[in-house]
Design a protein around this motif. Sequence first.
Motif, PDB file in Angstrom:
ATOM      1  N   PHE A 152      29.628 -24.238 -86.519  1.00  6.24           N
ATOM      2  CA  PHE A 152      30.552 -25.274 -86.084  1.00  6.24           C
ATOM      3  C   PHE A 152      30.520 -26.362 -87.149  1.00  6.24           C
ATOM      4  N   ILE A 153      31.668 -26.631 -87.730  1.00  7.45           N
ATOM      5  CA  ILE A 153      31.760 -27.546 -88.865  1.00  7.45           C
ATOM      6  C   ILE A 153      32.551 -28.791 -88.480  1.00  7.45           C
ATOM      7  N   ILE A 154      32.023 -29.937 -88.867  1.00  7.24           N
ATOM      8  CA  ILE A 154      32.700 -31.213 -88.658  1.00  7.24           C
ATOM      9  C   ILE A 154      32.871 -31.889 -90.019  1.00  7.24           C
ATOM     10  N   GLU A 155      34.073 -32.357 -90.295  1.00  6.24           N
ATOM     11  CA  GLU A 155      34.339 -33.071 -91.534  1.00  6.24           C
ATOM     12  C   GLU A 155      34.922 -34.446 -91.219  1.00  6.24           C
ATOM     13  N   LEU A 156      34.307 -35.468 -91.773  1.00 12.69           N
ATOM     14  CA  LEU A 156      34.802 -36.830 -91.626  1.00 12.69           C
ATOM     15  C   LEU A 156      35.597 -37.153 -92.884  1.00 12.69           C
ATOM     16  N   VAL A 157      36.907 -37.340 -92.716  1.00 13.13           N
ATOM     17  CA  VAL A 157      37.821 -37.456 -93.849  1.00 13.13           C
ATOM     18  C   VAL A 157      38.294 -38.898 -94.018  1.00 13.13           C
ATOM     19  N   ASP A 158      38.268 -39.361 -95.266  1.00 15.95           N
ATOM     20  CA  ASP A 158      38.744 -40.707 -95.602  1.00 15.95           C
ATOM     21  C   ASP A 158      40.271 -40.695 -95.657  1.00 15.95           C
ATOM     22  N   VAL A 159      40.897 -41.201 -94.613  1.00 13.89           N
ATOM     23  CA  VAL A 159      42.360 -41.298 -94.580  1.00 13.89           C
ATOM     24  C   VAL A 159      42.814 -42.664 -95.099  1.00 13.89           C
ATOM     25  N   LYS A 160      41.965 -43.633 -94.911  1.00 13.17           N
ATOM     26  CA  LYS A 160      42.294 -45.020 -95.276  1.00 13.17           C
ATOM     27  C   LYS A 160      42.695 -45.155 -96.743  1.00 13.17           C
ATOM     28  N   ASN A 161      41.958 -44.473 -97.614  1.00 10.91           N
ATOM     29  CA  ASN A 161      42.203 -44.605 -99.051  1.00 10.91           C
ATOM     30  C   ASN A 161      42.956 -43.422 -99.650  1.00 10.91           C
ATOM     31  N   ALA A 162      43.523 -42.587 -98.808  1.00 12.93           N
ATOM     32  CA  ALA A 162      44.185 -41.373 -99.284  1.00 12.93           C
ATOM     33  C   ALA A 162      45.388 -41.676-100.166  1.00 12.93           C
ATOM     34  N   GLN A 163      46.181 -42.663 -99.784  1.00 17.07           N
ATOM     35  CA  GLN A 163      47.396 -42.960-100.540  1.00 17.07           C
ATOM     36  C   GLN A 163      47.055 -43.489-101.934  1.00 17.07           C
ATOM     37  N   ALA A 164      46.037 -44.333-102.013  1.00 11.23           N
ATOM     38  CA  ALA A 164      45.645 -44.888-103.313  1.00 11.23           C
ATOM     39  C   ALA A 164      45.030 -43.821-104.211  1.00 11.23           C
ATOM     40  N   ASN A 165      44.233 -42.930-103.608  1.00 11.41           N
ATOM     41  CA  ASN A 165      43.544 -41.903-104.394  1.00 11.41           C
ATOM     42  C   ASN A 165      44.359 -40.633-104.581  1.00 11.41           C
ATOM     43  N   GLN A 166      45.418 -40.487-103.797  1.00  8.48           N
ATOM     44  CA  GLN A 166      46.240 -39.279-103.815  1.00  8.48           C
ATOM     45  C   GLN A 166      45.426 -38.035-103.458  1.00  8.48           C
ATOM     46  N   LYS A 167      44.404 -38.252-102.628  1.00 11.53           N
ATOM     47  CA  LYS A 167      43.612 -37.119-102.166  1.00 11.53           C
ATOM     48  C   LYS A 167      42.858 -37.525-100.909  1.00 11.53           C
ATOM     49  N   LEU A 168      42.412 -36.505-100.171  1.00 14.52           N
ATOM     50  CA  LEU A 168      41.623 -36.727 -98.968  1.00 14.52           C
ATOM     51  C   LEU A 168      40.161 -36.392 -99.273  1.00 14.52           C
ATOM     52  N   ASP A 169      39.325 -37.397 -99.251  1.00 16.91           N
ATOM     53  CA  ASP A 169      37.905 -37.191 -99.529  1.00 16.91           C
ATOM     54  C   ASP A 169      37.139 -36.982 -98.229  1.00 16.91           C
ATOM     55  N   VAL A 170      36.285 -35.962 -98.218  1.00 19.07           N
ATOM     56  CA  VAL A 170      35.385 -35.738 -97.089  1.00 19.07           C
ATOM     57  C   VAL A 170      34.113 -36.539 -97.361  1.00 19.07           C
ATOM     58  N   ILE A 171      33.827 -37.519 -96.516  1.00 22.28           N
ATOM     59  CA  ILE A 171      32.685 -38.397 -96.784  1.00 22.28           C
ATOM     60  C   ILE A 171      31.439 -37.991 -95.996  1.00 22.28           C
TER      61      ILE A 171
END
Length: 207
Positions: A152-171
């Motif tokens: 069972f996998i859980i990923e916490l994804v940074d949506v807040k900075n996605a537009q600035a970084n042009q990517k979704l980072d899993v933190i």
Amino acid sequence: MKRFTLLLSLTLVLLSACRKEPDLSKLSSNFVVQTDRDPNAQFNTYKTFYISDTIAYLSSNKNDTILVDNNAKQLVAAIRQNMESRGYTFVARNASPDLGINTVAIKDITVGVVYPGYWWGFPGYWDPWDWGWYYPYYYPWTTTYAITTGSFIIELVDVKNAQANQKLDVIWTVNLNGALGSAATNTTLAINGINQAFVQSPYVKAQ
């Protein structure tokens, strides 16, 4: 010297073979909990999160896609409760959450074959010294086994900075692994694993 080394090695093998086998029920009583984080992430800069009430599901059945039953809802509820206890606020998906949470359940069946040897299962009938240590001597049968395991996998994804970084980072990532039983047991073990993941990740907090 060589003979002494051989005798010592064989003695150690025999002693290890006589050790009491571990209780397999205890070995599979809990899921193994693994967590990992982005060392650059500042978890206290995020305030809101969103998590879907469904869980992506992968198995040997190509028709499996998502889990939507009560068990899935319990797992989602456990994650949400832990996030809220850390100071994060749940918001709707269209409310521009700071964090998004992905969940994936994976079911895997491992099949193997054991070649037990001629006198396997009959203690005292086989003396390696009498046979000249030609082991295995004879394989009249094999034993096939199947183990159902899950992750069972859980990923916490940074949506807040996605537009600035042009990517979704899993933190933050959580991976629960273990042997599967009944659906109710699996859910209980997964919830315990989710709680443990937060316990061993004190840095996941809004303030």
